[in-house]
Design a protein around this motif. Structure first.
Motif, PDB file in Angstrom:
ATOM      1  N   PRO A 118       3.180  25.215 -44.500  1.00  0.00           N
ATOM      2  CA  PRO A 118       2.821  25.696 -43.161  1.00  0.00           C
ATOM      3  C   PRO A 118       2.142  24.609 -42.342  1.00  0.00           C
ATOM      4  O   PRO A 118       1.298  23.860 -42.852  1.00  0.00           O
ATOM      5  CB  PRO A 118       1.865  26.860 -43.454  1.00  0.00           C
ATOM      6  N   ILE A 119       2.523  24.516 -41.074  1.00  0.00           N
ATOM      7  CA  ILE A 119       1.886  23.581 -40.150  1.00  0.00           C
ATOM      8  C   ILE A 119       1.786  24.278 -38.797  1.00  0.00           C
ATOM      9  O   ILE A 119       2.784  24.440 -38.089  1.00  0.00           O
ATOM     10  CB  ILE A 119       2.670  22.251 -40.065  1.00  0.00           C
ATOM     11  N   GLY A 120       0.607  24.769 -38.448  1.00  0.00           N
ATOM     12  CA  GLY A 120       0.452  25.560 -37.235  1.00  0.00           C
ATOM     13  C   GLY A 120       1.263  26.841 -37.353  1.00  0.00           C
ATOM     14  O   GLY A 120       1.195  27.566 -38.349  1.00  0.00           O
ATOM     15  N   SER A 121       2.070  27.136 -36.341  1.00  0.00           N
ATOM     16  CA  SER A 121       2.915  28.330 -36.361  1.00  0.00           C
ATOM     17  C   SER A 121       4.259  28.067 -37.016  1.00  0.00           C
ATOM     18  O   SER A 121       5.075  28.973 -37.149  1.00  0.00           O
ATOM     19  CB  SER A 121       3.146  28.821 -34.933  1.00  0.00           C
ATOM     20  N   ALA A 122       4.507  26.825 -37.423  1.00  0.00           N
ATOM     21  CA  ALA A 122       5.785  26.459 -38.042  1.00  0.00           C
ATOM     22  C   ALA A 122       5.632  26.360 -39.554  1.00  0.00           C
ATOM     23  O   ALA A 122       4.523  26.344 -40.100  1.00  0.00           O
ATOM     24  CB  ALA A 122       6.287  25.137 -37.468  1.00  0.00           C
ATOM     25  N   THR A 123       6.763  26.301 -40.237  1.00  0.00           N
ATOM     26  CA  THR A 123       6.794  26.110 -41.686  1.00  0.00           C
ATOM     27  C   THR A 123       7.878  25.096 -42.014  1.00  0.00           C
ATOM     28  O   THR A 123       9.027  25.247 -41.598  1.00  0.00           O
ATOM     29  CB  THR A 123       7.093  27.426 -42.425  1.00  0.00           C
ATOM     30  N   LEU A 124       7.509  24.060 -42.743  1.00  0.00           N
ATOM     31  CA  LEU A 124       8.471  23.053 -43.172  1.00  0.00           C
ATOM     32  C   LEU A 124       9.038  23.461 -44.532  1.00  0.00           C
ATOM     33  O   LEU A 124       8.293  23.638 -45.489  1.00  0.00           O
ATOM     34  CB  LEU A 124       7.792  21.676 -43.290  1.00  0.00           C
ATOM     35  N   ARG A 125      10.356  23.620 -44.601  1.00  0.00           N
ATOM     36  CA  ARG A 125      11.036  23.904 -45.872  1.00  0.00           C
ATOM     37  C   ARG A 125      11.730  22.616 -46.307  1.00  0.00           C
ATOM     38  O   ARG A 125      12.719  22.202 -45.690  1.00  0.00           O
ATOM     39  CB  ARG A 125      12.027  25.051 -45.723  1.00  0.00           C
ATOM     40  N   VAL A 126      11.208  21.979 -47.343  1.00  0.00           N
ATOM     41  CA  VAL A 126      11.663  20.635 -47.701  1.00  0.00           C
ATOM     42  C   VAL A 126      11.907  20.544 -49.203  1.00  0.00           C
ATOM     43  O   VAL A 126      11.240  21.202 -50.008  1.00  0.00           O
ATOM     44  CB  VAL A 126      10.630  19.567 -47.281  1.00  0.00           C
ATOM     45  N   ASN A 127      12.883  19.716 -49.554  1.00  0.00           N
ATOM     46  CA  ASN A 127      13.119  19.365 -50.949  1.00  0.00           C
ATOM     47  C   ASN A 127      12.473  18.016 -51.226  1.00  0.00           C
ATOM     48  O   ASN A 127      12.779  17.024 -50.546  1.00  0.00           O
ATOM     49  CB  ASN A 127      14.628  19.271 -51.235  1.00  0.00           C
ATOM     50  N   LEU A 128      11.597  17.954 -52.214  1.00  0.00           N
ATOM     51  CA  LEU A 128      10.969  16.692 -52.590  1.00  0.00           C
ATOM     52  C   LEU A 128      11.849  15.953 -53.591  1.00  0.00           C
ATOM     53  O   LEU A 128      12.550  16.580 -54.392  1.00  0.00           O
ATOM     54  CB  LEU A 128       9.588  16.932 -53.205  1.00  0.00           C
ATOM     55  N   PRO A 129      11.830  14.620 -53.565  1.00  0.00           N
ATOM     56  CA  PRO A 129      12.616  13.866 -54.544  1.00  0.00           C
ATOM     57  C   PRO A 129      12.109  14.127 -55.951  1.00  0.00           C
ATOM     58  O   PRO A 129      10.926  14.438 -56.156  1.00  0.00           O
ATOM     59  CB  PRO A 129      12.401  12.405 -54.128  1.00  0.00           C
ATOM     60  N   PRO A 130      12.980  14.011 -56.952  1.00  0.00           N
ATOM     61  CA  PRO A 130      12.572  14.315 -58.328  1.00  0.00           C
ATOM     62  C   PRO A 130      11.612  13.269 -58.876  1.00  0.00           C
ATOM     63  O   PRO A 130      11.552  12.135 -58.389  1.00  0.00           O
ATOM     64  CB  PRO A 130      13.905  14.295 -59.092  1.00  0.00           C
TER      65      PRO A 130
END
Length: 558
Positions: A118-130
């Protein structure tokens, strides 16, 4: 770049930022000002403060919002900057405080996983490298780096298998597609490469795209997405004389200056719609290069022309371009909207192919990473046998006899063993091999641990000689002490290391407790069949005696 109208800060964050939590993701949020004489200057930094130089002229300045981090989480930092940059130019330094407070509340990074941040009113959906693709000097412990095994032939293509999985491979190298195979080869063996692009973003994207080509291999060659004359190592590299060996590096520059002739020694890729030269660029050919570049990036952006900057090849390629892959790529024509959507499809085709290409190249090493469970009838209470030892000459002889496999057969020239020889001598092999060995050794220990939990020591003990019984006692004691130490870490600490051990062993504190109780019972069984004088001798060790409280009152022989 404008901030989305749907983004807003939910509330005023706490003025106190948890620096330890923030440090799991970033080192600092900074505002840089570009100075022609001194390069990049730090104007604001959160944390640990700011540096401001009033002596410099203020007119017409360039400012950049920068995230400093030890971890290459571009899938996180790219969208975060798209929010953070416009916010800073709207509300000033307060934006750094807001973003830092939000990031400090994020959970710890979990390599190889999809995360919602979550960042403010937004949400980052991310894949992190292995974890297997991350450098150990990026704050990652060795135990975490080997906690997950990179499959030699990955089954799920949508999961990132290396760094910069989100880079625009097709868009960046659209004019160089035939050269991607020789670039992959050079990256594999650690050849130095210089990237030249019109702008810093294009330069960084090109370097990231190249590094992503060799996934799932751990890329251990030094790479600098944006290298300038203000870099502390510029003078050292520029001092190399004609004929000196250039260190294994992938450097990205946006415009080579007339004083950077020595930097132009390694093979270069000029990116940005697009020029290419995989020829040796010596300082003596600099004048022609400068004349060519006078046409500027605008000419390259419009005419898409390619140029060869010298007349002799410095690197004998072994790989052949796969035209069947090129034929599958979709041509969007002149429609920008279609081009953007088709780039996604083309990126997937290219990334899937090079992932498969790298995995097939690495496949012959698989026998050195194969973990075995105890064979039927053998005791799992002793130490597992070591993995096969690696010998380069033996490996190459065996490989030459067996051949390169069906997948690589039509993609490599007849001198294909040379590529494996260069790979073994390059900077990528040893770090990758050692980390893979550590993963295999952990997996083997897991299999033997699992077998010990299921085995009944009584089935083995009565078939052993007294010496074998003593060896079994010592082995079980060692396993028990290791489990007790792991249990202590799990219970007493909520550190990254203990979480990694839990993930690897699939265990909890209760799991460790049950394992310890099982091994204590096995140790007691072995102890009971030993002669009385041997039992008393063993109990003279206070640490060992603590494992047998029912025997602690026994006096040692005089």
């Amino acid at each position: 770049m404008s901030r989305s109208t749907s983004f807003s800060l939910k509330q005023e964050p706490s003025s106190k930022v948890d620096l330890n939590s923030l440090g799991r993701w970033v080192a600092a949020f900074c505002i840089f000002r570009f100075d022609l004489e001194q390069g990049q200057l730090v104007e604001e930094c959160h944390p640990p403060g700011q540096r401001h130089d009033e002596r410099l002229k203020r007119g017409g300045e360039q400012k950049s919002v920068v995230i400093l981090s030890h971890s290459p989480y571009t899938s996180v930092f790219r969208p975060l900057l798209q929010i953070m940059g416009p916010l800073f130019f709207d509300i000033g330094k307060k934006a750094l405080d807001h973003i830092a407070a939000c990031v400090s509340m994020w959970p710890a990074p979990v390599p190889g996983q999809l995360m919602e941040l979550p960042i403010g009113s937004a949400t980052l959906r991310v894949n992190l490298p292995p974890a297997h693709s991350l450098p150990l000097d990026g704050g990652l412990s060795f135990e975490e780096s080997v906690s997950s095994l990179a499959p030699l032939l990955p089954t799920n293509q949508s999961v990132p298998q290396g760094l910069f999985h989100d880079s625009d491979l097709f868009g960046t190298f659209r004019g160089l597609l035939l050269q991607l195979w020789v670039l992959w080869e050079m990256l594999l063996i650690g050849e130095p490469i210089l990237i030249i692009a019109p702008t810093p973003p294009q330069c960084c994207e090109a370097v990231a795209g190249l590094v992503s080509l060799v996934a799932p291999l751990l890329f251990s060659v030094d790479f600098r997405p944006y290298f300038t004359i203000h870099d502390p190592e510029f003078a050292q590299l520029n001092a190399l004389r004609e004929g000196d060996t250039f260190p294994p590096m992938v450097l990205g520059v946006s415009a080579p200056s007339p004083n950077s002739s020595r930097l132009l020694q390694p093979p270069r890729v000029s990116s940005g719609r697009l020029q290419v030269s995989l020829k040796k660029f010596s300082p003596s050919s600099l004048l022609n290069a400068v004349k060519l570049r006078r046409e500027g990036p605008l000419c390259r952006m419009t005419e898409h022309k390619e140029a060869i900057w010298s007349i002799w090849t410095s690197y004998p390629a072994i790989m052949k371009p796969d035209t069947s892959i090129l034929n599958r790529l979709i041509d969007a024509g002149k429609s920008l909207r279609v081009e953007e959507s088709m780039s996604v499809v083309n990126n997937e085709i290219l990334r899937r192919h090079f992932l498969e290409l790298t995995a097939n190249f690495l496949a012959p090493f698989g026998r050195y990473f194969r973990a075995f469970a105890p064979s039927e009838g053998s005791s799992p209470f002793v130490d597992p046998p070591p993995l096969p030892q690696f010998n380069a000459d033996e490996f190459l002889d065996t490989l030459s006899t067996r051949g390169r496999g069906k997948f690589l057969l039509k993609r490599m020239r007849s001198n294909w063993p040379d590529l494996y020889k260069r790979f073994l001598k390059g900077h990528n092999f040893e770090p990758w091999f050692q980390r893979k060995r550590a993963v295999a050794e952990q997996e083997q220990r897991r299999l033997w641990r699992q077998a010990r939990m299921k085995a009944d020591i009584r089935q083995y003990i009565y078939k052993m000689s007294e010496l074998e019984i003593i060896d079994s006692f010592n082995a079980i004691e060692k396993h028990l002490l290791a489990e007790m130490q792991a249990r202590s870490l799990c219970v007493a600490q909520e550190s990254r290391l203990s979480r990694c051990i839990n993930h690897f062993l699939k265990g909890t504190s209760e799991d460790y407790e049950s394992t310890c109780e099982k091994l204590k019972g096995d140790l007691q069984v072995v102890f009971n069949v030993l002669p009385m004088d041997m039992q008393q001798l063993l109990l003279m060790n206070p640490q060992r005696a603590a494992l047998f409280p029912q025997h602690s009152h026994t006096s040692p022989p005089r």
